[in-house]
Design a protein around this motif. Structure first.
Motif, PDB file in Angstrom:
ATOM      1  N   LEU A  34       0.844  -1.193   0.000  1.00 48.67           N
ATOM      2  CA  LEU A  34       0.000   0.000   0.000  1.00 48.67           C
ATOM      3  C   LEU A  34       0.876   1.238   0.000  1.00 48.67           C
ATOM      4  CD1 LEU A  34      -2.528  -1.069   2.782  1.00 48.67           C
ATOM      5  CD2 LEU A  34      -2.777  -1.336   0.316  1.00 48.67           C
ATOM      6  N   GLY A  35       0.423   2.268  -0.688  1.00 51.06           N
ATOM      7  CA  GLY A  35       1.264   3.453  -0.724  1.00 51.06           C
ATOM      8  C   GLY A  35       0.516   4.708  -1.098  1.00 51.06           C
ATOM      9  N   TRP A  36       1.301   5.739  -1.326  1.00 52.61           N
ATOM     10  CA  TRP A  36       0.783   7.046  -1.718  1.00 52.61           C
ATOM     11  C   TRP A  36       1.559   7.565  -2.923  1.00 52.61           C
ATOM     12  CZ3 TRP A  36      -3.425   9.104   0.775  1.00 52.61           C
ATOM     13  CH2 TRP A  36      -3.796   8.501   1.977  1.00 52.61           C
ATOM     14  N   PHE A  37       0.794   8.041  -3.884  1.00 51.28           N
ATOM     15  CA  PHE A  37       1.331   8.785  -5.015  1.00 51.28           C
ATOM     16  C   PHE A  37       0.848  10.225  -4.873  1.00 51.28           C
ATOM     17  CE2 PHE A  37       3.084   6.447  -8.808  1.00 51.28           C
ATOM     18  CZ  PHE A  37       3.338   5.258  -8.150  1.00 51.28           C
ATOM     19  N   ARG A  38       1.477  11.133  -5.593  1.00 48.05           N
ATOM     20  CA  ARG A  38       0.983  12.501  -5.651  1.00 48.05           C
ATOM     21  C   ARG A  38       1.182  13.061  -7.047  1.00 48.05           C
ATOM     22  NH1 ARG A  38       5.412  15.653  -1.786  1.00 48.05           N
ATOM     23  NH2 ARG A  38       7.224  15.423  -3.187  1.00 48.05           N
ATOM     24  N   GLN A  39       0.335  14.026  -7.374  1.00 48.04           N
ATOM     25  CA  GLN A  39       0.442  14.697  -8.661  1.00 48.04           C
ATOM     26  C   GLN A  39       0.220  16.184  -8.451  1.00 48.04           C
ATOM     27  OE1 GLN A  39      -2.166  13.357 -11.827  1.00 48.04           O
ATOM     28  NE2 GLN A  39      -0.757  14.155 -13.368  1.00 48.04           N
ATOM     29  N   ALA A  40       1.238  16.945  -8.734  1.00 47.74           N
ATOM     30  CA  ALA A  40       1.161  18.402  -8.665  1.00 47.74           C
ATOM     31  C   ALA A  40       0.691  18.932 -10.015  1.00 47.74           C
ATOM     32  CB  ALA A  40       2.519  18.988  -8.303  1.00 47.74           C
ATOM     33  N   PRO A  41       0.152  20.152 -10.043  1.00 48.48           N
ATOM     34  CA  PRO A  41      -0.303  20.731 -11.318  1.00 48.48           C
ATOM     35  C   PRO A  41       0.807  20.739 -12.358  1.00 48.48           C
ATOM     36  CG  PRO A  41      -1.060  22.052  -9.467  1.00 48.48           C
ATOM     37  CD  PRO A  41      -0.124  21.027  -8.903  1.00 48.48           C
ATOM     38  N   ASP A  42       0.471  20.289 -13.545  1.00 47.82           N
ATOM     39  CA  ASP A  42       1.399  20.273 -14.677  1.00 47.82           C
ATOM     40  C   ASP A  42       2.603  19.358 -14.464  1.00 47.82           C
ATOM     41  OD1 ASP A  42       0.805  23.793 -14.945  1.00 47.82           O
ATOM     42  OD2 ASP A  42      -0.191  22.163 -16.027  1.00 47.82           O
ATOM     43  N   LYS A  43       2.476  18.395 -13.561  1.00 51.50           N
ATOM     44  CA  LYS A  43       3.553  17.429 -13.340  1.00 51.50           C
ATOM     45  C   LYS A  43       3.002  16.012 -13.399  1.00 51.50           C
ATOM     46  CE  LYS A  43       6.688  20.284 -10.600  1.00 51.50           C
ATOM     47  NZ  LYS A  43       7.488  20.371  -9.348  1.00 51.50           N
ATOM     48  N   GLU A  44       3.893  15.054 -13.622  1.00 48.28           N
ATOM     49  CA  GLU A  44       3.478  13.660 -13.653  1.00 48.28           C
ATOM     50  C   GLU A  44       3.291  13.137 -12.227  1.00 48.28           C
ATOM     51  OE1 GLU A  44       5.768  12.311 -17.775  1.00 48.28           O
ATOM     52  OE2 GLU A  44       6.189  11.319 -15.880  1.00 48.28           O
ATOM     53  N   ARG A  45       2.502  12.075 -12.121  1.00 48.39           N
ATOM     54  CA  ARG A  45       2.329  11.434 -10.828  1.00 48.39           C
ATOM     55  C   ARG A  45       3.657  10.824 -10.391  1.00 48.39           C
ATOM     56  NH1 ARG A  45      -3.500   8.239 -11.359  1.00 48.39           N
ATOM     57  NH2 ARG A  45      -4.803  10.126 -11.430  1.00 48.39           N
ATOM     58  N   GLU A  46       3.915  10.897  -9.077  1.00 42.36           N
ATOM     59  CA  GLU A  46       5.142  10.334  -8.552  1.00 42.36           C
ATOM     60  C   GLU A  46       4.851   9.586  -7.247  1.00 42.36           C
ATOM     61  OE1 GLU A  46       7.862  13.522  -7.751  1.00 42.36           O
ATOM     62  OE2 GLU A  46       6.639  14.366  -6.160  1.00 42.36           O
ATOM     63  N   VAL A  47       5.619   8.532  -7.022  1.00 39.15           N
ATOM     64  CA  VAL A  47       5.446   7.760  -5.796  1.00 39.15           C
ATOM     65  C   VAL A  47       6.020   8.546  -4.618  1.00 39.15           C
ATOM     66  CG1 VAL A  47       7.604   6.497  -6.138  1.00 39.15           C
ATOM     67  CG2 VAL A  47       5.777   5.512  -4.718  1.00 39.15           C
ATOM     68  N   VAL A  48       5.345   8.450  -3.482  1.00 39.39           N
ATOM     69  CA  VAL A  48       5.782   9.124  -2.269  1.00 39.39           C
ATOM     70  C   VAL A  48       6.316   8.110  -1.249  1.00 39.39           C
ATOM     71  CG1 VAL A  48       5.051  10.539  -0.320  1.00 39.39           C
ATOM     72  CG2 VAL A  48       4.135  10.986  -2.617  1.00 39.39           C
ATOM     73  N   ALA A  49       5.513   7.097  -0.959  1.00 38.88           N
ATOM     74  CA  ALA A  49       5.907   6.103   0.035  1.00 38.88           C
ATOM     75  C   ALA A  49       5.090   4.835  -0.162  1.00 38.88           C
ATOM     76  CB  ALA A  49       5.692   6.640   1.450  1.00 38.88           C
ATOM     77  N   ASN A  77      -3.422  -2.725  10.901  1.00 40.37           N
ATOM     78  CA  ASN A  77      -4.100  -3.945  10.445  1.00 40.37           C
ATOM     79  C   ASN A  77      -5.507  -4.055  11.012  1.00 40.37           C
ATOM     80  OD1 ASN A  77      -3.844  -6.547   8.992  1.00 40.37           O
ATOM     81  ND2 ASN A  77      -4.152  -7.388  11.040  1.00 40.37           N
ATOM     82  N   ALA A  78      -5.690  -3.625  12.239  1.00 37.27           N
ATOM     83  CA  ALA A  78      -7.003  -3.737  12.881  1.00 37.27           C
ATOM     84  C   ALA A  78      -8.039  -2.839  12.209  1.00 37.27           C
ATOM     85  CB  ALA A  78      -6.896  -3.395  14.359  1.00 37.27           C
ATOM     86  N   LYS A  79      -7.583  -1.717  11.678  1.00 37.48           N
ATOM     87  CA  LYS A  79      -8.491  -0.769  11.038  1.00 37.48           C
ATOM     88  C   LYS A  79      -8.429  -0.830   9.520  1.00 37.48           C
ATOM     89  CE  LYS A  79      -8.260   2.558  14.850  1.00 37.48           C
ATOM     90  NZ  LYS A  79      -7.952   3.957  15.241  1.00 37.48           N
ATOM     91  N   ASN A  80      -7.567  -1.692   8.974  1.00 32.38           N
ATOM     92  CA  ASN A  80      -7.378  -1.766   7.515  1.00 32.38           C
ATOM     93  C   ASN A  80      -7.170  -0.381   6.928  1.00 32.38           C
ATOM     94  OD1 ASN A  80      -7.531  -4.573   7.130  1.00 32.38           O
ATOM     95  ND2 ASN A  80      -9.765  -4.514   7.186  1.00 32.38           N
ATOM     96  N   THR A  81      -6.314   0.373   7.567  1.00 40.80           N
ATOM     97  CA  THR A  81      -6.092   1.760   7.174  1.00 40.80           C
ATOM     98  C   THR A  81      -4.595   2.037   7.048  1.00 40.80           C
ATOM     99  OG1 THR A  81      -8.116   2.481   8.279  1.00 40.80           O
ATOM    100  CG2 THR A  81      -6.469   4.169   7.813  1.00 40.80           C
ATOM    101  N   VAL A  82      -4.225   2.699   5.973  1.00 33.64           N
ATOM    102  CA  VAL A  82      -2.845   3.132   5.778  1.00 33.64           C
ATOM    103  C   VAL A  82      -2.793   4.645   5.978  1.00 33.64           C
ATOM    104  CG1 VAL A  82      -3.119   3.285   3.266  1.00 33.64           C
ATOM    105  CG2 VAL A  82      -0.830   3.087   4.261  1.00 33.64           C
ATOM    106  N   TYR A  83      -1.762   5.096   6.683  1.00 31.20           N
ATOM    107  CA  TYR A  83      -1.616   6.502   7.020  1.00 31.20           C
ATOM    108  C   TYR A  83      -0.362   7.079   6.387  1.00 31.20           C
ATOM    109  CZ  TYR A  83      -4.889   5.172  10.737  1.00 31.20           C
ATOM    110  OH  TYR A  83      -5.969   4.699  11.433  1.00 31.20           O
ATOM    111  N   LEU A  84      -0.411   8.383   6.121  1.00 33.04           N
ATOM    112  CA  LEU A  84       0.777   9.104   5.708  1.00 33.04           C
ATOM    113  C   LEU A  84       0.877  10.347   6.589  1.00 33.04           C
ATOM    114  CD1 LEU A  84       3.158   9.166   3.681  1.00 33.04           C
ATOM    115  CD2 LEU A  84       1.782  10.763   2.318  1.00 33.04           C
ATOM    116  N   GLN A  85       1.774  10.298   7.550  1.00 34.85           N
ATOM    117  CA  GLN A  85       2.017  11.447   8.418  1.00 34.85           C
ATOM    118  C   GLN A  85       3.020  12.344   7.723  1.00 34.85           C
ATOM    119  OE1 GLN A  85       0.672  12.408  11.464  1.00 34.85           O
ATOM    120  NE2 GLN A  85       1.874  14.274  11.124  1.00 34.85           N
ATOM    121  N   MET A  86       2.606  13.574   7.472  1.00 27.72           N
ATOM    122  CA  MET A  86       3.453  14.515   6.732  1.00 27.72           C
ATOM    123  C   MET A  86       3.823  15.670   7.648  1.00 27.72           C
ATOM    124  SD  MET A  86       1.511  14.516   3.053  1.00 27.72           S
ATOM    125  CE  MET A  86       0.081  15.380   3.684  1.00 27.72           C
ATOM    126  N   ASN A  87       5.105  15.816   7.915  1.00 36.75           N
ATOM    127  CA  ASN A  87       5.605  16.883   8.755  1.00 36.75           C
ATOM    128  C   ASN A  87       6.518  17.806   7.952  1.00 36.75           C
ATOM    129  OD1 ASN A  87       4.350  15.667  11.040  1.00 36.75           O
ATOM    130  ND2 ASN A  87       6.130  14.352  11.357  1.00 36.75           N
TER     131      ASN A  87
END
Length: 125
Positions: A34-49, A77-87
């Motif tokens: 499981l992971g996170w991608f991001r796409q900024a305006p006028d840019k291609e999607r990129e993997v984050v984590a 696992n108990a919540k079937n949830t993936v998190y992305l903490q961004m600092n």
């Protein structure tokens, strides 16, 4: 089939924090990358984590160099949830963030099979 629903996006000032969540449903009996991608305006999607829901070879998450030391990915696992903490968010982190899932690490990092609808993150003063 896997369904992914993100939440937690919003607007924040530079240096601030956000915690994205993604609830995973459907084929929860199978281990996924499981992971996170991001796409900024006028840019291609990129993997984050990426994180693996099982154990073994992929115990360590993957992070793009641009977020190492600032972002942290985890799976409850108990919540079937993936998190992305961004600092220490920066204006260049502004993007639509997508939750993704794939049965292989390479797939999750390059061309995930499953995508959520996305949640917007804006970092601006």
């Amino acid at each position: 089939q896997v369904q992914l629903v993100e939440s937690g996006g919003g607007s924040v000032q530079p240096g601030g924090s956000l915690n994205l969540s993604c609830v995973v449903s459907g084929d929860t009996g199978t281990n996924y990358h499981l992971g996170w991608f991001r796409q900024a305006p006028d840019k291609e999607r990129e993997v984050v984590a990426v994180v693996y829901t099982g154990r073994g070879t992929y115990n360590s998450p993957y992070y793009d160099d641009s977020v190492k030391g600032r972002f942290s990915i985890s799976f409850d696992n108990a919540k079937n949830t993936v998190y992305l903490q961004m600092n220490s968010l920066k204006p260049e982190d502004t993007a639509m963030y997508y939750c993704v899932a794939d049965k292989t690490r390479k797939g999750a990092q390059t061309a995930p099979r499953h995508w959520g609808q996305g949640t917007q993150v804006i970092v601006s003063s």
